[in-house]
Every structure is written in structure tokens, then in C-alpha cells.
Enzyme design. Sequence first.
Site, PDB file in Angstrom:
ATOM      1  N   ASP A 217      36.713  47.073  38.818  1.00 28.15           N
ATOM      2  CA  ASP A 217      35.965  47.973  37.935  1.00 28.15           C
ATOM      3  C   ASP A 217      36.670  48.059  36.574  1.00 28.15           C
ATOM      4  O   ASP A 217      36.931  49.137  36.057  1.00 28.15           O
ATOM      5  CB  ASP A 217      35.865  49.361  38.562  1.00 28.15           C
ATOM      6  CG  ASP A 217      34.817  50.245  37.882  1.00 28.15           C
ATOM      7  OD1 ASP A 217      33.827  49.694  37.363  1.00 28.15           O
ATOM      8  OD2 ASP A 217      34.995  51.475  37.884  1.00 28.15           O
ATOM      9  N   ASN A 222      38.845  51.835  31.588  1.00 31.11           N
ATOM     10  CA  ASN A 222      39.998  51.608  32.460  1.00 31.11           C
ATOM     11  C   ASN A 222      41.046  50.729  31.799  1.00 31.11           C
ATOM     12  O   ASN A 222      41.912  50.168  32.484  1.00 31.11           O
ATOM     13  CB  ASN A 222      39.552  51.001  33.794  1.00 31.11           C
ATOM     14  CG  ASN A 222      39.017  52.056  34.742  1.00 31.11           C
ATOM     15  OD1 ASN A 222      39.360  53.228  34.634  1.00 31.11           O
ATOM     16  ND2 ASN A 222      38.166  51.649  35.665  1.00 31.11           N
ATOM     17  N   ASP A 234      43.653  52.598  36.824  1.00 25.18           N
ATOM     18  CA  ASP A 234      42.748  52.997  37.906  1.00 25.18           C
ATOM     19  C   ASP A 234      42.280  51.842  38.795  1.00 25.18           C
ATOM     20  O   ASP A 234      41.185  51.302  38.614  1.00 25.18           O
ATOM     21  CB  ASP A 234      41.537  53.730  37.329  1.00 25.18           C
ATOM     22  CG  ASP A 234      40.726  54.426  38.415  1.00 25.18           C
ATOM     23  OD1 ASP A 234      41.162  54.407  39.584  1.00 25.18           O
ATOM     24  OD2 ASP A 234      39.658  54.970  38.102  1.00 25.18           O
TER      25      ASP A 234
END
Length: 338
Positions: A217, A222, A234
Amino acid sequence: MSANNTSAKQTDKATTSASLAFSSLIPDVILDAVESTGLWSDSRIYPLNSYENRVYQVGIEDSAPVIAKFYRPERWTEAQILEEHATLLKLKADDVPVVAPLEFEGKSLFSHKGLFFCLSPRLVGQHPEADNLDELYQLGELIGQVHQKMSDQPFSQRISVSPLMQIDQAAKQILSANVLPKKLTPIYQQQIAKLRDMCEKRIQTYWPAQLRPVHGDSHRSNLMLHQGQFHLLDFDDCQNGVAVQDLWLHLTQTESPRQQLSEIIEGYENYLPFETRELDLIDVFKSVRVINYAAWLQSRWSDPAFVKAFPWFGSEEYWLNHLNELKNCELEWGNISR
């Protein structure tokens, strides 16, 4: 009552208690959790932007603040979270710019009021610019470095990506929840079926023989530019997947997505060769992301934070826009990778 029934009821009770604690985290619980690790808080708490988990900046006496992350109950098992932590700690030891959890007496994962949580250092910086080609090159380098260091062996506890299964589960969830207006249901079913068929044909054309550990992701939020260096944040969705999963999210809707892609891949290949056939999977992952987003919102609707943050979800206007997004996925198929 049998021992098995008693155990099941105790488990259900503990799960319900943890879910309630998670949905209504109060300052005293947050501070008690942080201080259970041996740190002493100055009682300053600042909530950070996170819906899936609960994340807070917490002030520490005579020291820099820490980031406290409380994991959503039942999303990941303890073993899956520990594998995420082990990966981050290994990457940090290899001087890869990531934010690893803090360890206290050799532990990185803790439990308080039935909730798993961890602490990590605060990182201050800026997210990358969407269309900055120099930064896209640097992002490609960082993701290549991360993939290289994680390539020793696949995850044993984390999930493995399965696009067709994700589409099937998301569609089943939406349809069984009866959140779609009845008059739009046939259109939704037709559009999902068409996209699934397109994804299946693309996967049949090419799918890697072996999946690799990926971030899962790696969107712009991030990534953080800190002291002149990008850091990847993350790893909550780390999984066994495909390299292009961590690259395509940095392509924006501009007139030159191929130039953006070229910069990312050039940076990536400073660390690992990139299999260009994976480019044909971009449309698959893009479609899955759009389909899953609606299912994700529906699955979290019992969480008051979602009702407050997404009040428009479930309206007829929302579903019309969602159907339009699904149609656009079909119309844009192949625009980036070819």
C-alpha cells in the site's frame, strides 16, 4: 456446558470487549498503554489521520514524542503483526529508510485492554510531490531497495495477493449487505462481471511464477521526505505480491504517465531488475482497488469513525459515482501500460 462452548463464549466476550475499547479509545487508556512500556508521558495526545487503525502522537517527558499505533481487532493475528515488525526491524538494521517499531526489553508488540499496540519514533517531513519526476526516480530507488532486502524469503504469516478472489469477496459483500439501491444492482453486477473477466484474461496472459514480499500500500501518504531522504512508512498491508503493486500507485492522471513510469522503473532497477510484463497487471490492481474501496467502507460501517468521516457512503449519489468509477476502469484499460 462443554469446555469448548465455555472457551468460545470467553473468546467472543474478549473480542467484543476489544472492539468496544478500540472504537472508543479514550486518553486515559492511550496513556496507560504507552506508560506500560516504561515510558513516562507528558499527557499530550494528538490523533493522526488513520481509519483502519488508531494512531496517536504521544508526548514523552524529557524526550521526543512517540507514535502509538493501536491495531484494529481481528484484522491481523499476533503472528502476522510480529512478522511485519520483524521485517521492519531487519530493514532498519540493513540501513533501509523505514520507520521500525521501538523495542522494549526485546519486545515490539504489546497488549493493553485486549488491544495490540506498538510504539515508533516520530518522523517529520513532507510527502512527495505527485508529478515531480526527480522524486519519482528516488521513490523507485527506495522501493527497489526495500524489495531487494525483503527478497530473501516470502512471508509465512502474511496474506498473498489474489486479485480475482478479492473481486469476488468484495462483490459478494456489497450484494449481501443490501446497501446498493435495487435499481442499480443489475448494473453493478454487470460491471463487476465485465471487469472480473478482463482481469482474469490479463492474469492468464501473465502472472509471476512466485510472489515476492511487497509493501502492499505504498501510496504517497505512506512516504515521507525526511532530512533529504525518502522513508517508506506503515507496513500494515505488507504481503506476498507483485513488484508493480508498489509502483503503479505513484502514477497520476497526467498526460505523461509513461514518463512517470519510466522514471520509477529506472530508479527501481538500480537495485533489482523489473519484469516489464508486470505492467499489464496495472489495470488489474487498479480495478481491484476501486472495487475493494466500496467493500472496505461497508465492512467498517459499524465503526463510528467511519460514519463521521464518510457520511455520504450508501447514498444513491455515492453508488452512481462508484458505478462511474467502475466504467472508467474499463475505458482506461491499457492506457498506462501500453
